[in-house]
Design a protein around this motif. Sequence first.
Motif, PDB file in Angstrom:
ATOM      1  N   TYR A  51      54.950   2.939  74.641  1.00 31.64           N
ATOM      2  CA  TYR A  51      53.727   3.647  75.040  1.00 31.64           C
ATOM      3  C   TYR A  51      53.984   4.844  75.946  1.00 31.64           C
ATOM      4  O   TYR A  51      53.210   5.800  75.933  1.00 31.64           O
ATOM      5  CB  TYR A  51      52.737   2.666  75.693  1.00 31.64           C
ATOM      6  N   LEU A  52      55.066   4.809  76.723  1.00 24.11           N
ATOM      7  CA  LEU A  52      55.348   5.906  77.659  1.00 24.11           C
ATOM      8  C   LEU A  52      56.459   6.830  77.178  1.00 24.11           C
ATOM      9  O   LEU A  52      56.709   7.862  77.793  1.00 24.11           O
ATOM     10  CB  LEU A  52      55.707   5.349  79.039  1.00 24.11           C
ATOM     11  N   LEU A 117      43.270  -8.557  78.910  1.00 24.54           N
ATOM     12  CA  LEU A 117      44.497  -8.361  79.677  1.00 24.54           C
ATOM     13  C   LEU A 117      45.570  -7.629  78.871  1.00 24.54           C
ATOM     14  O   LEU A 117      46.285  -6.772  79.403  1.00 24.54           O
ATOM     15  CB  LEU A 117      45.045  -9.705  80.176  1.00 24.54           C
ATOM     16  N   THR A 118      45.693  -7.962  77.597  1.00 25.30           N
ATOM     17  CA  THR A 118      46.723  -7.336  76.766  1.00 25.30           C
ATOM     18  C   THR A 118      46.425  -5.865  76.524  1.00 25.30           C
ATOM     19  O   THR A 118      47.251  -4.996  76.802  1.00 25.30           O
ATOM     20  CB  THR A 118      46.863  -8.078  75.424  1.00 25.30           C
ATOM     21  N   PHE A 119      45.231  -5.568  76.025  1.00 25.36           N
ATOM     22  CA  PHE A 119      44.953  -4.182  75.629  1.00 25.36           C
ATOM     23  C   PHE A 119      44.465  -3.331  76.800  1.00 25.36           C
ATOM     24  O   PHE A 119      44.786  -2.149  76.874  1.00 25.36           O
ATOM     25  CB  PHE A 119      44.027  -4.167  74.412  1.00 25.36           C
ATOM     26  N   GLY A 120      43.774  -3.954  77.748  1.00 28.01           N
ATOM     27  CA  GLY A 120      43.485  -3.248  78.995  1.00 28.01           C
ATOM     28  C   GLY A 120      44.777  -3.000  79.748  1.00 28.01           C
ATOM     29  O   GLY A 120      44.982  -1.940  80.350  1.00 28.01           O
ATOM     30  N   GLY A 121      45.689  -3.975  79.691  1.00 26.59           N
ATOM     31  CA  GLY A 121      46.992  -3.844  80.335  1.00 26.59           C
ATOM     32  C   GLY A 121      47.827  -2.736  79.731  1.00 26.59           C
ATOM     33  O   GLY A 121      48.528  -2.001  80.442  1.00 26.59           O
ATOM     34  N   MET A 124      46.449   0.398  81.166  1.00 26.88           N
ATOM     35  CA  MET A 124      46.861   0.544  82.565  1.00 26.88           C
ATOM     36  C   MET A 124      48.350   0.906  82.657  1.00 26.88           C
ATOM     37  O   MET A 124      48.738   1.716  83.504  1.00 26.88           O
ATOM     38  CB  MET A 124      46.569  -0.729  83.356  1.00 26.88           C
ATOM     39  N   LEU A 125      49.171   0.339  81.808  1.00 29.16           N
ATOM     40  CA  LEU A 125      50.585   0.702  81.738  1.00 29.16           C
ATOM     41  C   LEU A 125      50.720   2.183  81.398  1.00 29.16           C
ATOM     42  O   LEU A 125      51.477   2.917  82.028  1.00 29.16           O
ATOM     43  CB  LEU A 125      51.299  -0.151  80.678  1.00 29.16           C
ATOM     44  N   TRP A 126      49.953   2.619  80.428  1.00 29.71           N
ATOM     45  CA  TRP A 126      50.004   4.003  79.964  1.00 29.71           C
ATOM     46  C   TRP A 126      49.618   4.991  81.066  1.00 29.71           C
ATOM     47  O   TRP A 126      50.178   6.079  81.142  1.00 29.71           O
ATOM     48  CB  TRP A 126      49.091   4.147  78.743  1.00 29.71           C
ATOM     49  N   VAL A 127      48.670   4.580  81.944  1.00 36.39           N
ATOM     50  CA  VAL A 127      48.276   5.484  83.034  1.00 36.39           C
ATOM     51  C   VAL A 127      49.212   5.387  84.238  1.00 36.39           C
ATOM     52  O   VAL A 127      49.014   6.089  85.220  1.00 36.39           O
ATOM     53  CB  VAL A 127      46.803   5.297  83.480  1.00 36.39           C
ATOM     54  N   LEU A 130      53.207   0.463  85.916  1.00 39.92           N
ATOM     55  CA  LEU A 130      54.331  -0.041  85.134  1.00 39.92           C
ATOM     56  C   LEU A 130      54.466  -1.563  85.152  1.00 39.92           C
ATOM     57  O   LEU A 130      54.939  -2.156  84.187  1.00 39.92           O
ATOM     58  CB  LEU A 130      55.633   0.609  85.601  1.00 39.92           C
ATOM     59  N   TRP A 131      54.033  -2.217  86.227  1.00 44.54           N
ATOM     60  CA  TRP A 131      54.125  -3.676  86.311  1.00 44.54           C
ATOM     61  C   TRP A 131      53.213  -4.374  85.304  1.00 44.54           C
ATOM     62  O   TRP A 131      53.406  -5.552  85.006  1.00 44.54           O
ATOM     63  CB  TRP A 131      53.832  -4.159  87.732  1.00 44.54           C
ATOM     64  N   MET A 132      52.254  -3.657  84.730  1.00 41.64           N
ATOM     65  CA  MET A 132      51.341  -4.254  83.748  1.00 41.64           C
ATOM     66  C   MET A 132      52.073  -4.686  82.473  1.00 41.64           C
ATOM     67  O   MET A 132      51.567  -5.518  81.724  1.00 41.64           O
ATOM     68  CB  MET A 132      50.207  -3.284  83.396  1.00 41.64           C
TER      69      MET A 132
END
Length: 162
Positions: A51-52, A117-121, A124-127, A130-132
């Motif tokens: 994703y990053l 949690l998975t797709f919201g996570g 959140m990872l993308w923004v 990183l711990w997500m």
Amino acid sequence: MQLNGLIFTLPKEIKLLIGVFVIVLSIGFYTGLLFVGETSSANPNGIEEHYLGNEDDENAEVMRFKKSDQEMLTLVHNHILSMSIIFFLVGLIVSITQLNKKLKLFLIVEPFISVILTFGGLYMLWVGMLWMKYIVMFSGILMTLTFTASILIILKQLLVKK
């Protein structure tokens, strides 16, 4: 109306419909997991890289770029909507199986929490959180285990004659 164990009293045609639906749904679900394994290495760092991107890694075998706003919003939107429908339908079927009330409630509710949690996570990872990636990994595994348990319970109870 008593729902617990209602699955045993359904006509053969409805049992067949549910069985075929659950099998085809499972093929789609597990094919999606194969895709995840192919694209993200099914580990936290692979998820982050998918994703990053990995443009800074000179040793990367495959060059990946950070997903765009549109790609992320499309991914989150499509998965939350489609998986909500999937888990609503599976939850309806689980609700008519014969199970302990607490286990049944867990199997019905947990997948919705894991979807968020998975797709919201992932978002959140993308923004930048990183711990997500660890939350995404854990919730994805829990969602898969819950789906698998629900499907096995449904199929077993469809085959039992009472």
